[in-house]
Write a protein that holds these residues in place. Sequence first.
Motif: not given
Length: 544
Positions: A420-426
């Motif tokens: 889920r780190h791949w999909f973030s606000s950044n």
Amino acid sequence: MNYLDQYSGPLGLRKAKHLLRRTSFNYSKETLQQFATLTPEAAFNQLITNQNNLWSEPYDPRPETAPDGNWTSSTEHPNTFDGHFRKRRIITSWWWYNGMNQNSLIQKMTFFLHTSFTVSKDDGAGFSTNFYDHLLLLEKYALGNLKTLSKKITFDNSMLDFLDNTQNNANNPNENYAREFLELFTILKAEQIGNGDYTNYTELDVQQAAKVFSGIKIQTDRSIIDAETNIPKGRIDVNRHDQDNKTFSHAFDNTTIIGSDTEIGIVQELSDFVEMVFSKEATAISFIRKLYRYFVKSEWNDTVEENVIKPLATELKDGDYEILPILKKLLTSNHFYDLDDTNADDNIIGSIIKSPLQLINEVISFFKMKIPDPATEVEDFYQFFNFVHNIYLAAGGMLLWSPDSVAGYPAHYQSPDFDRHWFSSNTVLARYKLIESLLTGRNKIRFNNNIRVELNIVDFIDNNITEPLLARELITELASFLYPEDISDERVTYFAQNLLEGFPDYYWTDAWIQYKSSGDDTIVKTRLHALIIQMINAPEFQLM
């Protein structure tokens, strides 16, 4: 049913999509249709077949007056070449281009080994030639022996530089590589149970390991060639090696490794140390958990731990850490295809968020985008790769071959979010602007410059979709290849709005017929752009 029993039926399209996404960086309709007819074992055998690189060797076109050319095979000392930062990116483009053009488990496993034995190309990997040799070493053991790789990588010039072991001497020990070897690369830390005691090893073990590794140095001119791999390696400085015996803690049964004052004896010390670490069940379990998280799912329950993780770990250890039999058992198993239970809440298919690398490679390969030839269209190729590497992947949270920590990319190790780190606000902007950039040939993430590659979506639909003039059939067929699961009629209707603009279905049919008769693709191109942007940015495409 045994979780690891082999599934023997034909894959069909759903399982073929699952297998190909998890095991390859190349994803095409033709390969999917072929794999759908195969059994998992036949498909696996095809994935491990050696495939020739389209681009045989990295090439540096600079300086213009006298290019360094194929400098990685030059006999000149690496320090005679300039621009090693840029050259390491050329090597990365070489690896990416070849991986994207192969249906190969070797490429996926090479990157898995990078996540396990991490070196950052842009932060201490040494000469570009050292980084090139490092990639070759990982590829050499991608389907080979993990224990042997652990010995070989200790002599890898990039690793020696990156984790400072070249500075590790008997009279001035440097514990950096020793610590990461235990904490991150092999047995892992586990729970701390006392002062300096981490269950699987202790601080004493780090100190003793550093003594084993002392005196192993970089060989900058690449003149020492490993007889088994034919890859340049580091050297041994006997006088800087700690020649005393090394006694380890209770975590390793108080084992003593006999010190040596000869090169042969020092190599034997290293071998004895690696054998000691790999004799522990915790080492095998750590590798299997990494492998499971990479290929199957980031989280699992106790049932999976008992019926998949531990049996595979036992087989890995009993098989002397040969990785290929483990990969075959896992990737052909009922469990991998989610056929071992009837629990709809623990689905494996479609359970992982794609990395930025997987996402762009799938789009490029599925839509048959023509990437400039790095041999004949050099300027265009590097302009496009600059967009891929410096803009899209960087903004997507994935500096390729350059994670910001020796632990690797957070998606592979950092709980509880993992992938889920791949999909973030950044990172979301880069992911969502990717398809718009490829459709327009312009960098829509930053700068709006020409990226030298453009997806002709009208030609693709015309040549690859069975019923391109029927809106709902077109969307259904696209979705059947793009998404892990078939979509509902409601989702088809949702996507159809992008083609129909609120008009009845015949609006699209008429527009397509007009395009075919007149050759004017203005209307259909505009509508297809809207559709493809919506479908690629949909949640369904973010998953694999």
